[in-house]
Design a protein around this motif. Structure first.
Motif, PDB file in Angstrom:
ATOM      1  N   MET A   1      79.067  52.416  47.076  1.00  7.52           N
ATOM      2  CA  MET A   1      78.009  51.876  47.502  1.00  7.52           C
ATOM      3  C   MET A   1      77.039  52.064  47.080  1.00  7.52           C
ATOM      4  O   MET A   1      76.986  53.387  47.902  1.00  7.52           O
ATOM      5  CB  MET A   1      78.827  51.372  49.721  1.00  7.52           C
ATOM      6  CG  MET A   1      77.753  50.631  49.726  1.00  7.52           C
ATOM      7  SD  MET A   1      78.116  50.957  52.072  1.00  7.52           S
ATOM      8  CE  MET A   1      77.937  49.544  52.358  1.00  7.52           C
ATOM      9  N   SER A   2      76.092  51.465  47.523  1.00  5.70           N
ATOM     10  CA  SER A   2      74.893  51.787  46.858  1.00  5.70           C
ATOM     11  C   SER A   2      73.803  52.320  48.051  1.00  5.70           C
ATOM     12  O   SER A   2      74.202  51.277  49.320  1.00  5.70           O
ATOM     13  CB  SER A   2      74.060  50.597  45.874  1.00  5.70           C
ATOM     14  OG  SER A   2      73.699  49.342  46.435  1.00  5.70           O
ATOM     15  N   ALA A   3      72.796  52.821  48.445  1.00  4.85           N
ATOM     16  CA  ALA A   3      72.391  53.790  49.665  1.00  4.85           C
ATOM     17  C   ALA A   3      71.487  52.901  48.854  1.00  4.85           C
ATOM     18  O   ALA A   3      70.353  53.239  48.205  1.00  4.85           O
ATOM     19  CB  ALA A   3      72.156  55.004  49.326  1.00  4.85           C
ATOM     20  N   THR A   4      70.896  51.831  50.145  1.00  6.34           N
ATOM     21  CA  THR A   4      69.337  51.401  50.437  1.00  6.34           C
ATOM     22  C   THR A   4      68.792  51.764  51.171  1.00  6.34           C
ATOM     23  O   THR A   4      69.212  51.935  52.449  1.00  6.34           O
ATOM     24  CB  THR A   4      69.818  49.372  50.170  1.00  6.34           C
ATOM     25  OG1 THR A   4      69.722  49.629  51.323  1.00  6.34           O
ATOM     26  CG2 THR A   4      70.058  48.726  48.839  1.00  6.34           C
ATOM     27  N   THR A   5      67.390  51.449  51.145  1.00  7.15           N
ATOM     28  CA  THR A   5      66.914  52.202  52.236  1.00  7.15           C
ATOM     29  C   THR A   5      65.979  51.310  52.519  1.00  7.15           C
ATOM     30  O   THR A   5      65.749  49.824  52.361  1.00  7.15           O
ATOM     31  CB  THR A   5      65.088  53.019  51.516  1.00  7.15           C
ATOM     32  OG1 THR A   5      64.785  52.172  50.692  1.00  7.15           O
ATOM     33  CG2 THR A   5      65.708  54.813  50.784  1.00  7.15           C
ATOM     34  N   LEU A   6      65.303  51.770  53.152  1.00  9.35           N
ATOM     35  CA  LEU A   6      64.820  50.533  54.963  1.00  9.35           C
ATOM     36  C   LEU A   6      63.539  49.894  53.616  1.00  9.35           C
ATOM     37  O   LEU A   6      63.276  48.618  54.313  1.00  9.35           O
ATOM     38  CB  LEU A   6      64.611  50.605  55.518  1.00  9.35           C
ATOM     39  CG  LEU A   6      63.389  49.702  57.042  1.00  9.35           C
ATOM     40  CD1 LEU A   6      64.379  48.673  57.187  1.00  9.35           C
ATOM     41  CD2 LEU A   6      62.942  50.585  57.949  1.00  9.35           C
ATOM     42  N   ILE A   7      62.743  50.712  53.151  1.00 10.05           N
ATOM     43  CA  ILE A   7      61.770  49.642  51.917  1.00 10.05           C
ATOM     44  C   ILE A   7      62.633  48.438  51.095  1.00 10.05           C
ATOM     45  O   ILE A   7      61.650  47.969  51.116  1.00 10.05           O
ATOM     46  CB  ILE A   7      61.310  50.901  51.258  1.00 10.05           C
ATOM     47  CG1 ILE A   7      60.249  51.813  52.485  1.00 10.05           C
ATOM     48  CG2 ILE A   7      60.073  50.260  50.433  1.00 10.05           C
ATOM     49  CD1 ILE A   7      60.031  52.591  51.252  1.00 10.05           C
ATOM     50  N   ASP A   8      63.678  49.461  50.565  1.00 10.74           N
ATOM     51  CA  ASP A   8      64.401  48.838  49.502  1.00 10.74           C
ATOM     52  C   ASP A   8      65.081  47.694  50.124  1.00 10.74           C
ATOM     53  O   ASP A   8      64.643  46.120  49.405  1.00 10.74           O
ATOM     54  CB  ASP A   8      65.859  49.123  48.971  1.00 10.74           C
ATOM     55  CG  ASP A   8      65.063  50.392  48.366  1.00 10.74           C
ATOM     56  OD1 ASP A   8      64.290  49.972  48.123  1.00 10.74           O
ATOM     57  OD2 ASP A   8      66.114  50.929  48.184  1.00 10.74           O
ATOM     58  N   ARG A   9      65.786  47.521  51.334  1.00  9.63           N
ATOM     59  CA  ARG A   9      65.810  45.906  52.437  1.00  9.63           C
ATOM     60  C   ARG A   9      64.445  44.677  52.613  1.00  9.63           C
ATOM     61  O   ARG A   9      64.854  44.066  52.959  1.00  9.63           O
ATOM     62  CB  ARG A   9      66.714  46.240  53.569  1.00  9.63           C
ATOM     63  CG  ARG A   9      67.583  46.569  53.104  1.00  9.63           C
ATOM     64  CD  ARG A   9      69.374  46.586  54.289  1.00  9.63           C
ATOM     65  NE  ARG A   9      68.617  48.001  55.189  1.00  9.63           N
ATOM     66  CZ  ARG A   9      68.549  49.459  55.359  1.00  9.63           C
ATOM     67  NH1 ARG A   9      69.094  50.033  54.721  1.00  9.63           N
ATOM     68  NH2 ARG A   9      68.003  49.200  57.003  1.00  9.63           N
ATOM     69  N   TYR A  10      63.539  45.843  52.896  1.00  7.15           N
ATOM     70  CA  TYR A  10      62.457  44.959  53.211  1.00  7.15           C
ATOM     71  C   TYR A  10      61.786  44.284  51.873  1.00  7.15           C
ATOM     72  O   TYR A  10      61.218  43.124  52.202  1.00  7.15           O
ATOM     73  CB  TYR A  10      60.992  45.932  53.755  1.00  7.15           C
ATOM     74  CG  TYR A  10      59.877  45.119  54.321  1.00  7.15           C
ATOM     75  CD1 TYR A  10      59.571  43.950  55.281  1.00  7.15           C
ATOM     76  CD2 TYR A  10      59.215  45.725  53.381  1.00  7.15           C
ATOM     77  CE1 TYR A  10      58.721  43.407  55.309  1.00  7.15           C
ATOM     78  CE2 TYR A  10      57.690  44.511  53.494  1.00  7.15           C
ATOM     79  CZ  TYR A  10      57.779  43.420  54.498  1.00  7.15           C
ATOM     80  OH  TYR A  10      56.264  43.011  54.717  1.00  7.15           O
TER      81      TYR A  10
END
Length: 191
Positions: A1-10
């Motif tokens: 599972m890749s860790a996505t940051t809040l910025i990536d999700r935004y």
């Protein structure tokens, strides 16, 4: 599972929203998407900004000129909206919605817009800063005039990237406007 940051999700959310909006507006004003029509809109915006700066300066001398500034802003809004539609909002598109060339063009135009706003804001800032040291001037009128000039500079700086891109982009491919060339699953990987 890749860790996505809040910025990536935004960024993913912003890209999906941009692509949905672009799909809705891509068929609007197709006759205005030519380079010559986009350039005409840019010229109109340049004239409006010249008028906004002139009325901002003139508002120091007469309060009634303020109405002209407001009127020019009301004229600016539809012209700006049309330019954004016919240039596909490339100047404020998220990076995931653009290819490498478009990203480079957008970033270059944004850099020019930022430089322009920095230089244009110096004039009202200096006028407001040094104007307070003189007793023989109307400080209230100076504050209003300087504020409208600063607001106009911010508007121009924000619009300049889109104006540059609209001026320089080539005419779109005529096949882009045929409904059979679009597929509802385009860009689905971001959904």
């Amino acid at each position: 599972m890749s860790a996505t940051t809040l910025i990536d999700r935004y960024e993913d959310f912003r890209t999906r929203r941009f692509l949905r909006h672009e799909a809705q507006t891509s068929k609007w004003l197709t006759g205005w998407r030519t380079r010559s029509r986009r350039r005409a809109l840019v010229v109109v915006l340049i004239a409006l900004f010249a008028g906004l700066f002139a009325t901002a300066a003139g508002s120091y001398f007469s309060e009634t000129i303020t109405l002209a500034w407001v009127g020019l802003v009301l004229l600016f809004l539809p012209v700006w909206t049309i330019l954004q539609i016919v240039s596909s909002r490339q100047s404020d598109a998220p990076r995931l919605a653009l290819d490498e060339r478009e990203i480079a063009e957008r970033n270059s135009a944004r850099s020019i817009g930022l430089t322009a706003v920095q230089w244009l804001l110096l004039v009202p800032i200096l006028a407001l800063t040094w104007g307070t040291t003189f007793d023989g001037i109307d400080h209230r009128a100076l504050a209003y005039s300087g504020g409208t000039a600063a607001l106009t500079a911010l508007l121009l700086g924000g619009c300049l990237p889109a104006m540059i891109l609209a001026w320089s982009l080539p005419d779109p491919d005529p096949d882009d406007f045929h409904p059979e060339n679009t597929h509802p699953d385009d860009h689905q990987e971001l959904a």
